[in-house]
Design a protein around this motif. Sequence first.
Motif, PDB file in Angstrom:
ATOM      1  N   ALA A   2     -37.540 -24.943  87.524  1.00 58.20           N
ATOM      2  CA  ALA A   2     -36.594 -24.963  86.404  1.00 58.20           C
ATOM      3  C   ALA A   2     -37.352 -25.094  85.099  1.00 58.20           C
ATOM      4  O   ALA A   2     -38.430 -25.701  85.049  1.00 58.20           O
ATOM      5  N   GLY A   3     -36.781 -24.544  84.050  1.00 58.11           N
ATOM      6  CA  GLY A   3     -37.374 -24.688  82.723  1.00 58.11           C
ATOM      7  C   GLY A   3     -37.069 -23.489  81.858  1.00 58.11           C
ATOM      8  O   GLY A   3     -36.744 -22.402  82.342  1.00 58.11           O
ATOM      9  N   LYS A   4     -37.168 -23.701  80.566  1.00 55.73           N
ATOM     10  CA  LYS A   4     -36.971 -22.627  79.601  1.00 55.73           C
ATOM     11  C   LYS A   4     -38.103 -22.662  78.587  1.00 55.73           C
ATOM     12  O   LYS A   4     -38.471 -23.728  78.089  1.00 55.73           O
ATOM     13  N   ILE A   5     -38.632 -21.473  78.289  1.00 58.58           N
ATOM     14  CA  ILE A   5     -39.638 -21.326  77.244  1.00 58.58           C
ATOM     15  C   ILE A   5     -39.051 -20.427  76.162  1.00 58.58           C
ATOM     16  O   ILE A   5     -38.523 -19.351  76.465  1.00 58.58           O
ATOM     17  N   ILE A   6     -39.130 -20.890  74.930  1.00 56.16           N
ATOM     18  CA  ILE A   6     -38.634 -20.113  73.787  1.00 56.16           C
ATOM     19  C   ILE A   6     -39.789 -19.939  72.819  1.00 56.16           C
ATOM     20  O   ILE A   6     -40.337 -20.926  72.306  1.00 56.16           O
ATOM     21  N   THR A   7     -40.194 -18.691  72.608  1.00 62.06           N
ATOM     22  CA  THR A   7     -41.283 -18.400  71.684  1.00 62.06           C
ATOM     23  C   THR A   7     -40.715 -17.962  70.334  1.00 62.06           C
ATOM     24  O   THR A   7     -39.585 -17.489  70.260  1.00 62.06           O
ATOM     25  N   LEU A   8     -41.519 -18.124  69.298  1.00 68.44           N
ATOM     26  CA  LEU A   8     -41.129 -17.673  67.959  1.00 68.44           C
ATOM     27  C   LEU A   8     -42.052 -16.539  67.531  1.00 68.44           C
ATOM     28  O   LEU A   8     -43.264 -16.712  67.440  1.00 68.44           O
ATOM     29  N   SER A   9     -41.441 -15.393  67.279  1.00 71.18           N
ATOM     30  CA  SER A   9     -42.170 -14.260  66.731  1.00 71.18           C
ATOM     31  C   SER A   9     -41.707 -14.067  65.293  1.00 71.18           C
ATOM     32  O   SER A   9     -41.541 -15.037  64.551  1.00 71.18           O
ATOM     33  N   SER A  10     -41.482 -12.856  64.880  1.00 68.22           N
ATOM     34  CA  SER A  10     -41.056 -12.518  63.521  1.00 68.22           C
ATOM     35  C   SER A  10     -40.555 -11.090  63.539  1.00 68.22           C
ATOM     36  O   SER A  10     -40.938 -10.293  64.408  1.00 68.22           O
ATOM     37  N   MET A  11     -39.737 -10.740  62.556  1.00 69.36           N
ATOM     38  CA  MET A  11     -39.340  -9.333  62.471  1.00 69.36           C
ATOM     39  C   MET A  11     -40.567  -8.445  62.248  1.00 69.36           C
ATOM     40  O   MET A  11     -40.586  -7.278  62.636  1.00 69.36           O
ATOM     41  N   TRP A  12     -41.648  -9.023  61.653  1.00 72.68           N
ATOM     42  CA  TRP A  12     -42.864  -8.225  61.469  1.00 72.68           C
ATOM     43  C   TRP A  12     -43.590  -8.016  62.788  1.00 72.68           C
ATOM     44  O   TRP A  12     -44.394  -7.095  62.901  1.00 72.68           O
ATOM     45  N   GLY A  13     -43.296  -8.818  63.781  1.00 72.53           N
ATOM     46  CA  GLY A  13     -43.801  -8.552  65.122  1.00 72.53           C
ATOM     47  C   GLY A  13     -43.068  -7.403  65.785  1.00 72.53           C
ATOM     48  O   GLY A  13     -43.570  -6.799  66.737  1.00 72.53           O
ATOM     49  N   GLN A  14     -41.887  -7.089  65.273  1.00 79.12           N
ATOM     50  CA  GLN A  14     -41.105  -5.966  65.795  1.00 79.12           C
ATOM     51  C   GLN A  14     -41.447  -4.658  65.102  1.00 79.12           C
ATOM     52  O   GLN A  14     -41.470  -3.603  65.741  1.00 79.12           O
ATOM     53  N   VAL A  15     -41.676  -4.697  63.791  1.00 77.30           N
ATOM     54  CA  VAL A  15     -41.879  -3.447  63.040  1.00 77.30           C
ATOM     55  C   VAL A  15     -43.167  -3.405  62.227  1.00 77.30           C
ATOM     56  O   VAL A  15     -43.549  -2.342  61.738  1.00 77.30           O
ATOM     57  N   GLY A  16     -43.862  -4.531  62.044  1.00 73.95           N
ATOM     58  CA  GLY A  16     -45.085  -4.543  61.258  1.00 73.95           C
ATOM     59  C   GLY A  16     -44.820  -4.656  59.770  1.00 73.95           C
ATOM     60  O   GLY A  16     -43.782  -4.215  59.277  1.00 73.95           O
ATOM     61  N   ALA A  17     -45.776  -5.268  59.060  1.00 76.62           N
ATOM     62  CA  ALA A  17     -45.642  -5.443  57.609  1.00 76.62           C
ATOM     63  C   ALA A  17     -46.942  -5.104  56.916  1.00 76.62           C
ATOM     64  O   ALA A  17     -48.022  -5.521  57.354  1.00 76.62           O
ATOM     65  N   SER A  18     -46.849  -4.356  55.833  1.00 76.48           N
ATOM     66  CA  SER A  18     -48.014  -4.066  55.004  1.00 76.48           C
ATOM     67  C   SER A  18     -48.610  -5.366  54.476  1.00 76.48           C
ATOM     68  O   SER A  18     -47.885  -6.292  54.104  1.00 76.48           O
ATOM     69  N   CYS A  19     -49.932  -5.437  54.461  1.00 76.68           N
ATOM     70  CA  CYS A  19     -50.669  -6.610  53.982  1.00 76.68           C
ATOM     71  C   CYS A  19     -50.478  -7.836  54.878  1.00 76.68           C
ATOM     72  O   CYS A  19     -50.833  -8.949  54.487  1.00 76.68           O
ATOM     73  N   GLU A  20     -49.914  -7.631  56.061  1.00 76.43           N
ATOM     74  CA  GLU A  20     -49.804  -8.710  57.038  1.00 76.43           C
ATOM     75  C   GLU A  20     -50.138  -8.166  58.430  1.00 76.43           C
ATOM     76  O   GLU A  20     -49.427  -8.421  59.394  1.00 76.43           O
ATOM     77  N   VAL A  21     -51.229  -7.427  58.505  1.00 76.55           N
ATOM     78  CA  VAL A  21     -51.588  -6.787  59.776  1.00 76.55           C
ATOM     79  C   VAL A  21     -51.930  -7.829  60.847  1.00 76.55           C
ATOM     80  O   VAL A  21     -51.473  -7.727  61.988  1.00 76.55           O
ATOM     81  N   ALA A  22     -52.728  -8.824  60.499  1.00 82.84           N
ATOM     82  CA  ALA A  22     -53.111  -9.832  61.492  1.00 82.84           C
ATOM     83  C   ALA A  22     -51.885 -10.602  61.988  1.00 82.84           C
ATOM     84  O   ALA A  22     -51.715 -10.826  63.190  1.00 82.84           O
ATOM     85  N   TYR A  23     -51.042 -10.994  61.048  1.00 85.82           N
ATOM     86  CA  TYR A  23     -49.816 -11.722  61.403  1.00 85.82           C
ATOM     87  C   TYR A  23     -48.912 -10.848  62.276  1.00 85.82           C
ATOM     88  O   TYR A  23     -48.395 -11.295  63.300  1.00 85.82           O
ATOM     89  N   SER A  24     -48.733  -9.593  61.878  1.00 80.40           N
ATOM     90  CA  SER A  24     -47.873  -8.681  62.630  1.00 80.40           C
ATOM     91  C   SER A  24     -48.420  -8.458  64.039  1.00 80.40           C
ATOM     92  O   SER A  24     -47.658  -8.424  65.019  1.00 80.40           O
ATOM     93  N   ALA A  25     -49.740  -8.294  64.150  1.00 78.66           N
ATOM     94  CA  ALA A  25     -50.356  -8.081  65.459  1.00 78.66           C
ATOM     95  C   ALA A  25     -50.151  -9.293  66.364  1.00 78.66           C
ATOM     96  O   ALA A  25     -49.815  -9.161  67.550  1.00 78.66           O
ATOM     97  N   ALA A  26     -50.357 -10.485  65.800  1.00 81.41           N
ATOM     98  CA  ALA A  26     -50.182 -11.704  66.592  1.00 81.41           C
ATOM     99  C   ALA A  26     -48.735 -11.868  67.044  1.00 81.41           C
ATOM    100  O   ALA A  26     -48.460 -12.194  68.209  1.00 81.41           O
ATOM    101  N   LYS A  27     -47.798 -11.625  66.130  1.00 74.68           N
ATOM    102  CA  LYS A  27     -46.391 -11.816  66.461  1.00 74.68           C
ATOM    103  C   LYS A  27     -45.876 -10.730  67.419  1.00 74.68           C
ATOM    104  O   LYS A  27     -44.979 -10.978  68.226  1.00 74.68           O
ATOM    105  N   ALA A  28     -46.430  -9.513  67.326  1.00 76.31           N
ATOM    106  CA  ALA A  28     -46.103  -8.489  68.317  1.00 76.31           C
ATOM    107  C   ALA A  28     -46.630  -8.898  69.686  1.00 76.31           C
ATOM    108  O   ALA A  28     -45.974  -8.674  70.714  1.00 76.31           O
ATOM    109  N   GLY A  29     -47.801  -9.526  69.696  1.00 71.86           N
ATOM    110  CA  GLY A  29     -48.347 -10.034  70.947  1.00 71.86           C
ATOM    111  C   GLY A  29     -47.463 -11.091  71.581  1.00 71.86           C
ATOM    112  O   GLY A  29     -47.328 -11.155  72.812  1.00 71.86           O
ATOM    113  N   VAL A  30     -46.836 -11.924  70.744  1.00 73.76           N
ATOM    114  CA  VAL A  30     -45.920 -12.948  71.273  1.00 73.76           C
ATOM    115  C   VAL A  30     -44.741 -12.293  71.990  1.00 73.76           C
ATOM    116  O   VAL A  30     -44.311 -12.753  73.053  1.00 73.76           O
ATOM    117  N   ILE A  31     -44.230 -11.198  71.432  1.00 77.95           N
ATOM    118  CA  ILE A  31     -43.113 -10.502  72.064  1.00 77.95           C
ATOM    119  C   ILE A  31     -43.549  -9.910  73.409  1.00 77.95           C
ATOM    120  O   ILE A  31     -42.838 -10.030  74.419  1.00 77.95           O
TER     121      ILE A  31
END
Length: 245
Positions: free
Chosen positions: A132-161
């Motif tokens: 039993a258990g639940k895990i809830i991760t936090l990504s970002s909309m930039w993990g879904q579509v990417g953001a200019s000038c936030e490539v590292a952040y977007s890559a990490a958050k896409a990895g979380v998804i």
Amino acid sequence: MSKRTVLITGSSRGIGAAAARRFAQEGWGVGLHCHTDLARAQALAQELRALGGPVGLYPGDVAERAQVDQVMEGFLQDFGHLDVLVCNAGLARQELFTDISLDSWRQMLGVNLDGVFHCCQAALPHMISRKAGKIITLSSMWGQVGASCEVAYSAAKAGVIGLTRALAKEVGPSGITVNCVAPGVIDTAMNGALSPETRAALAEETPLERLGTPEDVAQAIWFLASPAGDFFTGQVLAPNGGFII
């Protein structure tokens, strides 16, 4: 039945603090985690204890596995069991891709992606043994579509998804759900450096014509943790006001 428990990383402020308040209001035992802002986390712990439920505080760097293991050890020693893990700790930075140093890249992925990996690995033996258990991760909309000038952040958050979806398939047979919350533009300290003009433009670009609040995201986290979310796994909930659809 023993009290339900939750451990929330990065819970000294913003989304993490709002989620901690939500769980405490529901009578859960709450484990707070922080890395750099211990004073703020201690104040939040005191606030939540006034609601009558047990609260623990566990400092550490989620990018360092040994420290994550200590956080999990301390939590389980105090509470006995873990029902929900919320992987919220995060770091954001805006910079041109060609200006990103290797150290900056590694720090961004170390906190935002490695941190989720460490926390999940630390929690899962306990959850698997309980089936039993639940895990809830936090990504970002930039993990879904990417953001200019936030490539590292977007890559990490896409990895979380990606981690969330794959892990959900792997641990589902053990009775464990793994879901992700991908917020839009939220009015937190992480976005505090934005100018009033930029904030107004982002609000205008959002179909609901406002920035999100930490409480908006906390409600999505609570939904997944509650019985209402029991048949959700491998999913991405996106409280973003319609910013991306």
